[in-house]
Design a protein around this motif. Structure first.
Motif, PDB file in Angstrom:
ATOM      1  N   HIS A  66       8.481  -3.836 -22.155  1.00 16.35           N
ATOM      2  CA  HIS A  66       7.626  -4.185 -21.024  1.00 16.35           C
ATOM      3  C   HIS A  66       6.532  -3.147 -20.765  1.00 16.35           C
ATOM      4  O   HIS A  66       5.358  -3.509 -20.636  1.00 16.35           O
ATOM      5  N   LEU A 121      18.864  -5.501 -23.256  1.00 20.58           N
ATOM      6  CA  LEU A 121      18.301  -4.928 -22.031  1.00 20.58           C
ATOM      7  C   LEU A 121      17.481  -3.679 -22.345  1.00 20.58           C
ATOM      8  O   LEU A 121      16.380  -3.507 -21.823  1.00 20.58           O
ATOM      9  N   LEU A 181      24.398  -7.254 -25.086  1.00 23.61           N
ATOM     10  CA  LEU A 181      23.679  -7.363 -23.819  1.00 23.61           C
ATOM     11  C   LEU A 181      22.947  -6.068 -23.500  1.00 23.61           C
ATOM     12  O   LEU A 181      21.787  -6.083 -23.072  1.00 23.61           O
ATOM     13  N   ALA A 182      23.611  -4.937 -23.717  1.00 20.10           N
ATOM     14  CA  ALA A 182      22.984  -3.643 -23.442  1.00 20.10           C
ATOM     15  C   ALA A 182      21.812  -3.382 -24.377  1.00 20.10           C
ATOM     16  O   ALA A 182      20.781  -2.849 -23.952  1.00 20.10           O
ATOM     17  N   VAL A 227      19.363 -11.094 -19.513  1.00 16.22           N
ATOM     18  CA  VAL A 227      20.585 -10.282 -19.486  1.00 16.22           C
ATOM     19  C   VAL A 227      21.210 -10.322 -18.097  1.00 16.22           C
ATOM     20  O   VAL A 227      22.430 -10.440 -17.960  1.00 16.22           O
ATOM     21  N   ILE A 228      20.386 -10.229 -17.057  1.00 19.94           N
ATOM     22  CA  ILE A 228      20.918 -10.293 -15.692  1.00 19.94           C
ATOM     23  C   ILE A 228      21.610 -11.630 -15.448  1.00 19.94           C
ATOM     24  O   ILE A 228      22.742 -11.680 -14.943  1.00 19.94           O
ATOM     25  N   GLY A 258      13.660 -10.941 -21.322  1.00 19.94           N
ATOM     26  CA  GLY A 258      14.861 -10.260 -21.801  1.00 19.94           C
ATOM     27  C   GLY A 258      15.673  -9.654 -20.668  1.00 19.94           C
ATOM     28  O   GLY A 258      16.896  -9.781 -20.614  1.00 19.94           O
ATOM     29  N   THR A 259      14.969  -9.008 -19.730  1.00 18.47           N
ATOM     30  CA  THR A 259      15.664  -8.407 -18.587  1.00 18.47           C
ATOM     31  C   THR A 259      16.346  -9.474 -17.734  1.00 18.47           C
ATOM     32  O   THR A 259      17.530  -9.364 -17.409  1.00 18.47           O
ATOM     33  N   TRP A 260      15.590 -10.510 -17.382  1.00 23.95           N
ATOM     34  CA  TRP A 260      16.173 -11.567 -16.557  1.00 23.95           C
ATOM     35  C   TRP A 260      17.252 -12.350 -17.300  1.00 23.95           C
ATOM     36  O   TRP A 260      18.233 -12.791 -16.699  1.00 23.95           O
ATOM     37  N   ALA A 279      14.247  -4.715 -24.042  1.00 27.15           N
ATOM     38  CA  ALA A 279      13.365  -5.381 -23.088  1.00 27.15           C
ATOM     39  C   ALA A 279      12.711  -4.376 -22.156  1.00 27.15           C
ATOM     40  O   ALA A 279      11.519  -4.470 -21.852  1.00 27.15           O
ATOM     41  N   ARG A 280      13.487  -3.397 -21.702  1.00 27.63           N
ATOM     42  CA  ARG A 280      12.930  -2.402 -20.790  1.00 27.63           C
ATOM     43  C   ARG A 280      11.945  -1.485 -21.497  1.00 27.63           C
ATOM     44  O   ARG A 280      11.020  -0.958 -20.879  1.00 27.63           O
ATOM     45  N   SER A 330      24.837 -12.000 -17.884  1.00 29.67           N
ATOM     46  CA  SER A 330      25.987 -11.190 -17.484  1.00 29.67           C
ATOM     47  C   SER A 330      26.550 -11.654 -16.137  1.00 29.67           C
ATOM     48  O   SER A 330      27.760 -11.605 -15.915  1.00 29.67           O
TER      49      SER A 330
END
Length: 63
Positions: free
Chosen positions: A23, A16, A12-13, A50-51, A46-48, A19-20, A54
């Protein structure tokens, strides 16, 4: 980490982080560039993802 293997958290990390990073690369690409949409799209989704993922794991009591 009640019921989840440690590698899930690392995965997950990693998603994230990628993805960050992706972008702003997509944002910096010139208009109409073939890199713009895939990088921005992966960054946002990817960000959404993971949010959301999780959050569901926390609600299920697995994280």
């Amino acid at each position: 980490m009640a019921g989840l293997h440690v590698w899930w958290i690392h995965m997950l990390a990693a998603v994230l982080l990628l993805a960050r990073i992706a972008h702003p690369i997509g944002m910096a690409a010139s208009e109409g560039s073939p890199l713009q949409k895939p990088f921005r799209g992966f960054g946002v989704l990817g960000t959404w993802g993971v949010i959301l993922g999780s959050s569901l794991l926390v609600l299920a009591g697995l994280l």
